[in-house]
Design an enzyme around this catalytic site. Structure first.
Site, PDB file in Angstrom:
ATOM      1  N   GLY A  12      14.738   8.740  15.270  1.00  0.00           N
ATOM      2  CA  GLY A  12      14.573   9.757  14.453  1.00  0.00           C
ATOM      3  C   GLY A  12      15.161  10.465  12.596  1.00  0.00           C
ATOM      4  O   GLY A  12      15.156  11.705  11.850  1.00  0.00           O
ATOM      5  N   ASN A  14      13.392   8.638   9.839  1.00  0.00           N
ATOM      6  CA  ASN A  14      12.250   9.269   8.443  1.00  0.00           C
ATOM      7  C   ASN A  14      11.714  10.904   9.097  1.00  0.00           C
ATOM      8  O   ASN A  14      11.908  11.232   8.070  1.00  0.00           O
ATOM      9  CB  ASN A  14      11.459   8.967   9.405  1.00  0.00           C
ATOM     10  CG  ASN A  14      10.987   7.354   8.885  1.00  0.00           C
ATOM     11  OD1 ASN A  14      11.727   7.817   6.736  1.00  0.00           O
ATOM     12  ND2 ASN A  14      10.680   6.659   9.026  1.00  0.00           N
ATOM     13  N   LEU A  88       5.773   4.468  18.039  1.00  0.00           N
ATOM     14  CA  LEU A  88       5.734   3.688  18.794  1.00  0.00           C
ATOM     15  C   LEU A  88       4.614   3.768  19.561  1.00  0.00           C
ATOM     16  O   LEU A  88       3.675   2.500  19.945  1.00  0.00           O
ATOM     17  CB  LEU A  88       6.490   2.606  19.696  1.00  0.00           C
ATOM     18  CG  LEU A  88       7.626   2.382  18.537  1.00  0.00           C
ATOM     19  CD1 LEU A  88       9.387   1.614  19.379  1.00  0.00           C
ATOM     20  CD2 LEU A  88       7.867   1.865  17.307  1.00  0.00           C
ATOM     21  N   ASN A 105       1.332   7.713   8.928  1.00  0.00           N
ATOM     22  CA  ASN A 105       1.925   6.240   9.658  1.00  0.00           C
ATOM     23  C   ASN A 105       2.627   5.646   8.500  1.00  0.00           C
ATOM     24  O   ASN A 105       1.839   5.488   7.148  1.00  0.00           O
ATOM     25  CB  ASN A 105       1.161   5.436  10.688  1.00  0.00           C
ATOM     26  CG  ASN A 105       2.454   4.827  10.910  1.00  0.00           C
ATOM     27  OD1 ASN A 105       2.576   4.507  11.996  1.00  0.00           O
ATOM     28  ND2 ASN A 105       2.005   2.944  11.106  1.00  0.00           N
ATOM     29  N   HIS A 107       4.780   2.574   8.185  1.00  0.00           N
ATOM     30  CA  HIS A 107       5.008   0.938   8.670  1.00  0.00           C
ATOM     31  C   HIS A 107       5.810   0.775   8.020  1.00  0.00           C
ATOM     32  O   HIS A 107       6.052   0.062   6.570  1.00  0.00           O
ATOM     33  CB  HIS A 107       3.732  -0.038   8.924  1.00  0.00           C
ATOM     34  CG  HIS A 107       3.759  -0.960   9.185  1.00  0.00           C
ATOM     35  ND1 HIS A 107       3.824  -1.165  10.874  1.00  0.00           N
ATOM     36  CD2 HIS A 107       3.746  -2.504   8.978  1.00  0.00           C
ATOM     37  CE1 HIS A 107       3.973  -2.004  11.067  1.00  0.00           C
ATOM     38  NE2 HIS A 107       4.084  -3.009   9.860  1.00  0.00           N
ATOM     39  N   ASP A 148      -2.381  -0.003  12.380  1.00  0.00           N
ATOM     40  CA  ASP A 148      -2.019  -0.860  10.723  1.00  0.00           C
ATOM     41  C   ASP A 148      -3.467  -0.676   9.994  1.00  0.00           C
ATOM     42  O   ASP A 148      -3.365  -1.603   9.258  1.00  0.00           O
ATOM     43  CB  ASP A 148      -0.929  -1.496  10.471  1.00  0.00           C
ATOM     44  CG  ASP A 148      -0.307  -0.930  11.379  1.00  0.00           C
ATOM     45  OD1 ASP A 148       0.438   0.129  12.165  1.00  0.00           O
ATOM     46  OD2 ASP A 148       1.039  -1.827  12.382  1.00  0.00           O
ATOM     47  N   GLU A 177      11.128   4.230   2.814  1.00  0.00           N
ATOM     48  CA  GLU A 177      10.435   4.643   3.858  1.00  0.00           C
ATOM     49  C   GLU A 177      10.901   6.338   3.899  1.00  0.00           C
ATOM     50  O   GLU A 177       9.602   6.532   4.357  1.00  0.00           O
ATOM     51  CB  GLU A 177      11.021   4.015   4.998  1.00  0.00           C
ATOM     52  CG  GLU A 177      10.254   2.758   5.864  1.00  0.00           C
ATOM     53  CD  GLU A 177      10.799   2.570   7.457  1.00  0.00           C
ATOM     54  OE1 GLU A 177      10.446   3.554   7.960  1.00  0.00           O
ATOM     55  OE2 GLU A 177      10.727   1.508   8.058  1.00  0.00           O
TER      56      GLU A 177
END
Length: 196
Positions: A12, A14, A88, A105, A107, A148, A177
């Site tokens: 976690g 992000n 995921l 999302n 990536h 994606d 990110e």
């Protein structure tokens, strides 16, 4: 108040960057309403508890066939945006329709490079290095029925060095990110993103 659900699978970091950016005022008028993990013991749940945020675990092993439906039951009518932050599992079905253009999302590559089925985590950086790219980075995109394949919101780049290991590249991308995800949330919460 712009309400967010953050979905995680692991540590976690992000998620923590979003929490920090709400606390420091960068993400004004935003609140994380809930954190949902697809596995027991994910450290991101602890981060949430420390910040006084509601946490849920919808274990992917227990809910193989109906994971997305279980998550929809929790978020439906309660949040404005779903943020996949190192999540995921693949969302599918009604949640994608109900939250059309309201799921994002992050990536760890520059989509369309090194993305799609089975491309997550360290695998992405291994592939980038095998391929010999000189630039990598991350992409924040909307989630649609594919993997994606949704519209791109933000991309950030990092240099790739000859001596890089996958782990070193991963760390460098992760810094970007943390910036990109909050930037995308800010733009969406302010109504500055539209899909044409």
């Amino acid at each position: 108040m712009f309400k967010i659900a953050v979905l995680i699978s692991g540590g976690g970091t992000n998620l923590q960057s979003i929490i920090d950016n709400i606390e420091n005022g960068y993400l004004e008028n935003c609140a994380i309403e809930m954190i949902i993990s697809d596995r027991e013991g994910a450290y991101g749940l602890e981060r949430g508890k420390k910040s006084g945020i509601k946490t849920y675990c919808v274990d992917r092993k227990k809910h193989k066939g109906n994971l997305s439906e279980e998550i929809l039951k929790i978020v439906d009518g309660k949040v404005d945006l779903i943020v996949l932050a190192g999540y995921l599992s693949i969302l599918k079905g009604d949640i994608i329709k109900k939250f059309k253009n309201k799921i994002i999302n992050i990536h760890p590559s520059l989509i369309p490079a090194f993305c799609g089925n089975d491309m997550y985590g360290i695998k992405v950086h291994e592939r980038a290095l095998e391929y010999g790219v000189k630039v990598s980075g991350c992409t924040v995109h909307f989630v649609d029925e594919g993997t994606d394949t949704g519209s791109i919101i933000i991309q950030k780049t990092v240099p790739v060095y000859v001596e890089d290991t996958p782990e070193e590249l991963q760390k460098r991308v992760l810094v970007q990110e943390h910036k990109a995800l909050s930037e995308a949330i800010k733009l969406i919460s302010q109504g500055k993103i539209s899909i044409k």
